[in-house]
Design a protein around this motif. Structure first.
Motif, short mmCIF file in Angstrom:
data_model
loop_
_atom_site.label_atom_id
_atom_site.label_comp_id
_atom_site.label_asym_id
_atom_site.label_seq_id
_atom_site.Cartn_x
_atom_site.Cartn_y
_atom_site.Cartn_z
N LYS A 169 38.96 74.22 36.63
CA LYS A 169 39.47 73.36 36.05
C LYS A 169 38.96 72.50 34.79
O LYS A 169 39.58 71.17 33.76
CB LYS A 169 38.70 72.03 37.33
CG LYS A 169 39.32 72.86 38.17
CD LYS A 169 41.00 72.29 38.49
CE LYS A 169 41.50 72.52 40.17
NZ LYS A 169 43.57 72.65 40.57
N MET A 183 34.79 72.43 44.69
CA MET A 183 34.84 72.40 43.10
C MET A 183 33.38 71.46 42.74
O MET A 183 33.06 70.67 43.16
CB MET A 183 36.54 71.12 42.63
CG MET A 183 35.99 71.16 41.29
SD MET A 183 37.66 70.25 40.42
CE MET A 183 37.34 68.78 41.24
N LYS A 193 36.99 74.73 40.99
CA LYS A 193 37.15 75.49 41.96
C LYS A 193 37.78 76.18 42.41
O LYS A 193 37.70 77.21 42.30
CB LYS A 193 39.13 74.59 42.02
CG LYS A 193 38.66 74.49 44.02
CD LYS A 193 40.92 74.04 43.57
CE LYS A 193 40.86 73.47 45.34
NZ LYS A 193 42.10 73.74 45.37
#
Length: 116
Positions: free
Chosen positions: A52, A77, A64
């Motif tokens: 991410k 996450m 994540k």
């Protein structure tokens, strides 16, 4: 009479301690006889995730991810430090990865990583 009672109590305690130690020794032998150490399999298994954010300056990676069994964590996450900053050089947001994260001196750290 009192000395006999004390002697019997002490002998009873000695027998109980010996039996406990013997049983513990048997259990250790059984665990080692299997050839596997507890947690060895979970530690080497990789988790799956999606990149991410890549922060090369800080040496961190936001992932994540699915469950991290070796750390007993649910899917979420989160930000990880990377053990080797070179791991970040070929990653970009959206990459699917397999990785191993471990607690290294109290810091969650990615120790192994490969792109899918």
């Amino acid at each position: 009479m009192m000395k006999k009672a004390i002697a019997l109590i002490l002998m009873g305690c000695a027998v109980a301690v010996s039996a406990t130690a013997y049983a513990a020794g048997d259990t250790a032998d059984i665990n080692m006889a299997s050839g596997a150490q507890p947690g060895a399999e979970a530690k080497s298994s990789m988790s799956h995730g999606e990149v991410k954010k890549v922060d090369t300056a800080a040496g961190k990676l936001t992932i994540k991810h699915g469950p991290l069994e070796n750390l007993d964590m649910e899917a979420m996450m989160m930000v990880f430090k990377v053990g080797d900053p070179a791991m970040l050089s070929e990653l970009k947001v959206g990459d699917k990865i397999d990785f191993v994260a471990e607690d290294v001196d109290g810091v969650l750290t990615v120790t192994q990583l490969q792109k899918q």
